[in-house]
Enzyme design. Structure first.
Site, PDB file in Angstrom:
ATOM      1  N   LEU A 190       0.811  -1.216   0.000  1.00 52.69           N
ATOM      2  CA  LEU A 190       0.000   0.000   0.000  1.00 52.69           C
ATOM      3  C   LEU A 190       0.845   1.267   0.000  1.00 52.69           C
ATOM      4  O   LEU A 190       0.298   2.367  -0.133  1.00 52.69           O
ATOM      5  CB  LEU A 190      -0.926   0.035   1.225  1.00 52.69           C
ATOM      6  N   TYR A 262       1.565  10.239  -9.847  1.00 56.46           N
ATOM      7  CA  TYR A 262       0.740   9.236  -9.167  1.00 56.46           C
ATOM      8  C   TYR A 262       0.029   8.342 -10.177  1.00 56.46           C
ATOM      9  O   TYR A 262       0.099   7.115 -10.084  1.00 56.46           O
ATOM     10  CB  TYR A 262      -0.271   9.932  -8.262  1.00 56.46           C
TER      11      TYR A 262
END
EC number: 4.1.1.35
Length: 435
Positions: A190, A262
């Site tokens: 994560l 991102y």
């Protein structure tokens, strides 16, 4: 004197055990069996160190295996100790399958169903963050051993402090852009700033985490035979031309925009995961996560739900960028955690959308926040940000069919739970500032 010498010689001859007459060697005098205790005494006295080391080895093996043996039957326990001691003596370590065979789970890290489920050793990167800490709670709650890796760029120790005394929990401060060696069954990856405020602040760090961090974790999964789950994002769809978005949609992303560190970073991470699967046989799972909200979100991370809630509690106007007609879907964090675990335990490789298909415009979300917190709250409009997707809604048909998963908590049900957490934290923050 000669007489005495003859008597002594005769006595020694009586104690001599003669060898066969046919032996070509000259006879040797053998010690009487009564002298054996003296030999054993010498052995124990002169080789004490060797016996001490063997004793320590056997004792250490027993105590190391004790937690596992407590869950096994007597016959299986004896067999496991025997194998372990033999490995220690021969210096040849057992393979992973030796201890996984018959215990469930195997090298793939799949969790078997039933009371006798094998306890897994799981690493969660980014486990001190919003979603990661809730996932860690879930895994600890079902009895697994969890190692959290976090550099605390956006994670908070407060999210995990309630687990510090748990013997099955371990926290390592480490940046995943650097390799790490661990022995684990599953890897939930994560680690990465997920908020525009954070990833725009340090875009190079963001893409390095997505690329180098994912490479390092995939390398670890390959070395130890662990199952690997990558938390990707709905941002891989960019500003979509397909609505709602299916996993087969390739996306519409600006590769050089402010958000690309991102968006493209996660797309690259997905590519790496699938290449490791095809080229190295690593079992990979990819979760494309849509907007998620709930307790432990950063108060000022720039995401729309946390922004609206924090601003309303503080009696500030809610900031709406653009005309407020952009749409998003919002899932509660516990629904997402259930989806991540279901995906990890399933046998299907590749991407899955995990999100709530309930779609809201930004103005509709603001109205729900007003209903829950303060009907007198106001809205302030500001110019829209660059590359902001106009619509975002998941098609979760694949997750429903193959994972038997779908979200259960609606926005109006989940938002009050988040508000309660935010009120307490904002109150504590204000008291700390002396307000």
């Amino acid at each position: 004197m000669k007489q005495l010498h003859k008597q002594m010689s005769s006595k020694r001859d009586e104690e001599t055990i003669p060898m066969s007459q046919s032996s070509p060697y000259s006879p040797k005098t053998l010690k009487h069996p009564r002298s054996l205790p003296r030999s054993l005494h010498y052995l124990f006295r002169e080789q004490r160190l060797l016996f001490i080391l063997v004793g320590i080895l056997i004792g250490s093996t027993f105590f190391i295996l004790q937690p596992s043996l407590s869950r096994l039957g007597a016959a299986e326990s004896t067999s496991l100790i025997t194998r372990s001691v033999s490995y220690a003596v021969t210096d040849s370590p057992p393979s992973r399958s030796t201890f996984n065979s018959g215990g469930g789970g195997g090298r793939t890290g799949r969790v078997p169903v039933g009371i006798g489920r094998k306890r897994l050793r799981i690493v969660v990167t980014g486990g001190a963050g919003f979603v990661g800490s809730h996932l860690v709670d879930k895994l600890i709650g079902r009895g697994d051993e969890v190692i959290v890796i976090d550099n605390f760029f956006t994670g908070r120790k407060e999210n995990l402090v309630h687990l510090f005394s748990n013997p099955r929990f371990e926290l390592i401060r480490h940046d995943v852009v650097e390799p790490i060696l661990l022995e684990v069954d599953q890897i939930y990856h994560l680690a990465c700033p997920a908020s525009p405020v954070h990833y725009k602040y340090n875009p190079v760090k963001t893409i390095k985490t997505n690329v180098m961090g994912t490479l390092n974790m995939l390398g670890l999964a390959k070395r130890v035979g662990a199952r690997f789950l990558l938390t990707s994002t709905s941002e891989v769809y960019g500003d979509p031309l397909e609505h709602p978005q299916k996993e087969t949609y390739w996306g519409n992303v600006n590769p050089i925009g402010e958000r690309s560190c991102y968006d493209e970073g996660k797309r690259t991470a997905e590519t790496l995961a699938m290449d490791y699967h095809r080229g190295a046989g690593v079992e990979v799972r990819i979760a494309r996560i849509f907007n998620t909200y709930g307790p432990r979100m950063c108060l000022d991370d720039g995401r729309v739900v946390s922004n609206f809630v924090a601003q309303t509690i503080r009696k500030h106007p809610m900031t709406v960028y653009g005309d407020g007609k952009q749409t998003r879907s919002f899932q509660y964090v516990s629904d997402l955690v259930e989806g991540l675990v279901a995906l990890m335990e399933n046998d299907h490789v590749g991407p899955f959308n995990l999100g709530n298909p309930g779609e809201f415009t930004m103005l509709e979300l603001a109205e729900v926040v007003k209903e829950v917190i303060d009907p007198s709250a106001t809205i302030e409009f500001k110019p829209n940000t660059a590359d902001d997707p106009h619509k975002r809604k998941p098609d979760i048909s694949k997750a429903k069919e193959q994972l038997n998963w779908e979200p259960k908590i609606s926005l109006r049900e989940g938002l009050p739970r988040m508000v309660s957490d935010f009120r307490n934290r904002i109150l504590n923050e204000d008291e700390g500032k002396g307000l």
